[in-house]
Design a protein around this motif. Sequence first.
Motif, PDB file in Angstrom:
ATOM      1  N   THR A  13       0.736  -0.883   0.019  1.00 26.16           N
ATOM      2  CA  THR A  13      -0.296   0.090  -0.207  1.00 26.16           C
ATOM      3  C   THR A  13       0.599   0.755  -0.055  1.00 26.16           C
ATOM      4  OG1 THR A  13      -1.688  -1.293   1.222  1.00 26.16           O
ATOM      5  CG2 THR A  13      -1.568   1.238   1.519  1.00 26.16           C
ATOM      6  N   VAL A  14       0.571   2.196  -1.115  1.00 26.80           N
ATOM      7  CA  VAL A  14       1.651   3.197  -0.991  1.00 26.80           C
ATOM      8  C   VAL A  14       0.598   4.506  -1.185  1.00 26.80           C
ATOM      9  CG1 VAL A  14       2.620   5.028  -2.915  1.00 26.80           C
ATOM     10  CG2 VAL A  14       3.087   2.181  -2.866  1.00 26.80           C
ATOM     11  N   SER A  15       0.973   5.095   0.277  1.00 25.54           N
ATOM     12  CA  SER A  15      -0.061   6.810   0.555  1.00 25.54           C
ATOM     13  C   SER A  15       0.622   7.979   0.408  1.00 25.54           C
ATOM     14  CB  SER A  15      -0.454   6.494   1.694  1.00 25.54           C
ATOM     15  OG  SER A  15      -1.304   5.155   2.610  1.00 25.54           O
ATOM     16  N   LEU A  16       0.249   8.918  -0.406  1.00 29.45           N
ATOM     17  CA  LEU A  16       0.958   9.858  -0.344  1.00 29.45           C
ATOM     18  C   LEU A  16      -0.371  11.014   0.188  1.00 29.45           C
ATOM     19  CD1 LEU A  16       0.870   8.558  -3.591  1.00 29.45           C
ATOM     20  CD2 LEU A  16       2.639  10.052  -3.914  1.00 29.45           C
ATOM     21  N   THR A  17       0.624  11.952   0.526  1.00 24.36           N
ATOM     22  CA  THR A  17       0.018  13.077   0.720  1.00 24.36           C
ATOM     23  C   THR A  17       0.631  14.574   0.540  1.00 24.36           C
ATOM     24  OG1 THR A  17      -0.912  12.412   3.304  1.00 24.36           O
ATOM     25  CG2 THR A  17      -0.895  14.702   3.345  1.00 24.36           C
ATOM     26  N   SER A  18      -0.344  15.861  -0.050  1.00 20.64           N
ATOM     27  CA  SER A  18       0.202  16.601  -0.569  1.00 20.64           C
ATOM     28  C   SER A  18      -0.232  17.972  -0.561  1.00 20.64           C
ATOM     29  CB  SER A  18       0.755  15.950  -2.128  1.00 20.64           C
ATOM     30  OG  SER A  18       1.707  18.082  -3.142  1.00 20.64           O
ATOM     31  N   GLY A  19      -0.590  18.947  -0.031  1.00 17.60           N
ATOM     32  CA  GLY A  19      -1.111  20.054   0.256  1.00 17.60           C
ATOM     33  C   GLY A  19      -1.379  20.420  -1.940  1.00 17.60           C
ATOM     34  N   ARG A  20       0.268  20.625  -2.220  1.00 16.50           N
ATOM     35  CA  ARG A  20      -0.531  20.052  -3.623  1.00 16.50           C
ATOM     36  C   ARG A  20      -1.638  20.006  -4.916  1.00 16.50           C
ATOM     37  NH1 ARG A  20       6.402  19.148  -5.556  1.00 16.50           N
ATOM     38  NH2 ARG A  20       6.784  20.146  -3.878  1.00 16.50           N
ATOM     39  N   ALA A  24      -5.527  21.236  -7.416  1.00 19.10           N
ATOM     40  CA  ALA A  24      -5.060  20.957  -8.474  1.00 19.10           C
ATOM     41  C   ALA A  24      -5.374  20.613  -9.364  1.00 19.10           C
ATOM     42  CB  ALA A  24      -3.212  20.989  -8.041  1.00 19.10           C
ATOM     43  N   HIS A  25      -5.265  20.496 -10.459  1.00 18.84           N
ATOM     44  CA  HIS A  25      -4.877  19.110 -11.512  1.00 18.84           C
ATOM     45  C   HIS A  25      -3.673  18.988 -12.295  1.00 18.84           C
ATOM     46  CE1 HIS A  25      -3.770  23.344 -14.255  1.00 18.84           C
ATOM     47  NE2 HIS A  25      -3.427  22.530 -15.041  1.00 18.84           N
ATOM     48  N   GLY A  26      -4.305  17.711 -12.306  1.00 17.22           N
ATOM     49  CA  GLY A  26      -2.946  17.698 -12.953  1.00 17.22           C
ATOM     50  C   GLY A  26      -1.495  16.098 -11.458  1.00 17.22           C
ATOM     51  N   PHE A  27      -2.070  16.429 -11.055  1.00 16.55           N
ATOM     52  CA  PHE A  27      -1.666  15.873  -9.710  1.00 16.55           C
ATOM     53  C   PHE A  27      -1.332  14.309  -9.944  1.00 16.55           C
ATOM     54  CE2 PHE A  27      -0.684  14.098  -5.022  1.00 16.55           C
ATOM     55  CZ  PHE A  27       0.930  14.936  -5.403  1.00 16.55           C
ATOM     56  N   LEU A  28      -2.484  13.682  -9.891  1.00 13.82           N
ATOM     57  CA  LEU A  28      -2.654  12.323  -9.958  1.00 13.82           C
ATOM     58  C   LEU A  28      -2.295  11.828 -10.868  1.00 13.82           C
ATOM     59  CD1 LEU A  28      -6.573  11.954  -8.722  1.00 13.82           C
ATOM     60  CD2 LEU A  28      -3.662  11.058  -7.498  1.00 13.82           C
ATOM     61  N   ALA A  29      -2.364  12.450 -12.539  1.00 10.98           N
ATOM     62  CA  ALA A  29      -1.136  12.166 -13.583  1.00 10.98           C
ATOM     63  C   ALA A  29      -0.059  11.633 -13.356  1.00 10.98           C
ATOM     64  CB  ALA A  29      -2.009  13.240 -14.309  1.00 10.98           C
ATOM     65  N   ARG A  30       0.563  13.030 -12.373  1.00 13.11           N
ATOM     66  CA  ARG A  30       1.374  12.723 -12.539  1.00 13.11           C
ATOM     67  C   ARG A  30       2.070  11.784 -11.943  1.00 13.11           C
ATOM     68  NH1 ARG A  30       1.360  18.590 -12.155  1.00 13.11           N
ATOM     69  NH2 ARG A  30       1.510  18.353  -9.880  1.00 13.11           N
ATOM     70  N   VAL A  31       1.357  11.373 -10.442  1.00 17.56           N
ATOM     71  CA  VAL A  31       2.039   9.967  -9.335  1.00 17.56           C
ATOM     72  C   VAL A  31       1.522   8.928 -10.976  1.00 17.56           C
ATOM     73  CG1 VAL A  31       0.642   8.936  -7.865  1.00 17.56           C
ATOM     74  CG2 VAL A  31       0.846  11.431  -7.610  1.00 17.56           C
ATOM     75  N   PHE A  32       0.724   8.581 -11.751  1.00 21.78           N
ATOM     76  CA  PHE A  32       0.347   7.451 -12.451  1.00 21.78           C
ATOM     77  C   PHE A  32       1.472   7.419 -13.280  1.00 21.78           C
ATOM     78  CE2 PHE A  32      -3.566   8.128 -10.586  1.00 21.78           C
ATOM     79  CZ  PHE A  32      -3.322   6.856  -9.450  1.00 21.78           C
ATOM     80  N   GLU A  33       1.819   8.607 -13.863  1.00 20.81           N
ATOM     81  CA  GLU A  33       3.151   8.256 -14.608  1.00 20.81           C
ATOM     82  C   GLU A  33       4.445   7.394 -13.797  1.00 20.81           C
ATOM     83  OE1 GLU A  33       4.305  12.800 -15.922  1.00 20.81           O
ATOM     84  OE2 GLU A  33       2.240  12.432 -17.070  1.00 20.81           O
TER      85      GLU A  33
END
Length: 194
Positions: A13-20, A24-33
Amino acid sequence: TVRAVAWKTGIATVSLTSGRMLGAHGFLARVFEVFARHETAVDVVTTSEVSVSLTVDRVDTLDAIADELSEVARLSVERNTALVCLVGRGLLDHPELLGAVLSSLEGIPLRMFCLGSSAVNLTLVVDESRAEEAVQRLHARFIEEIDSPHLRLLWDPGNAYFVGETPYPTGYEAGKHLIGHVHVKDAVRDPETG
């Protein structure tokens, strides 16, 4: 209506937390990339305004993935977790289901909880050491209460072996009273690639 309880071990299990993430748009796209670059498929995903948690079953790439993701978010990786799934029809149509699941699993910490919009499965993530107990409790609550001689277990020792479980005698002994069908395949595990 719940029709089956399934589980899979060897999950991380990977958990990420960011105020960014907030607004915002595109944050999850960067993660999945990042996962795509490391050829690591993501299975279960849950999100909130500033965090995302997900599961993967390919753990050999996690250190490199964590290095990249730590540049954009606070990150935690929890290995040795398991997916436990209730499979059925119309799970979203039964609001009492959630209460029954949670009461059945009292005392077993849940790492993630995901009910997909398809309403055919409810997925939980638990510590691998508690997965079998979780499955047994859910089976007792949702499957054994169906008093039908036609409800039987499909035992698949090949898949159990492939994911590192001990299908015989452990798996067999746990379900032998319910086995109605056995899935048999002719396969050899490659010691170099697993």
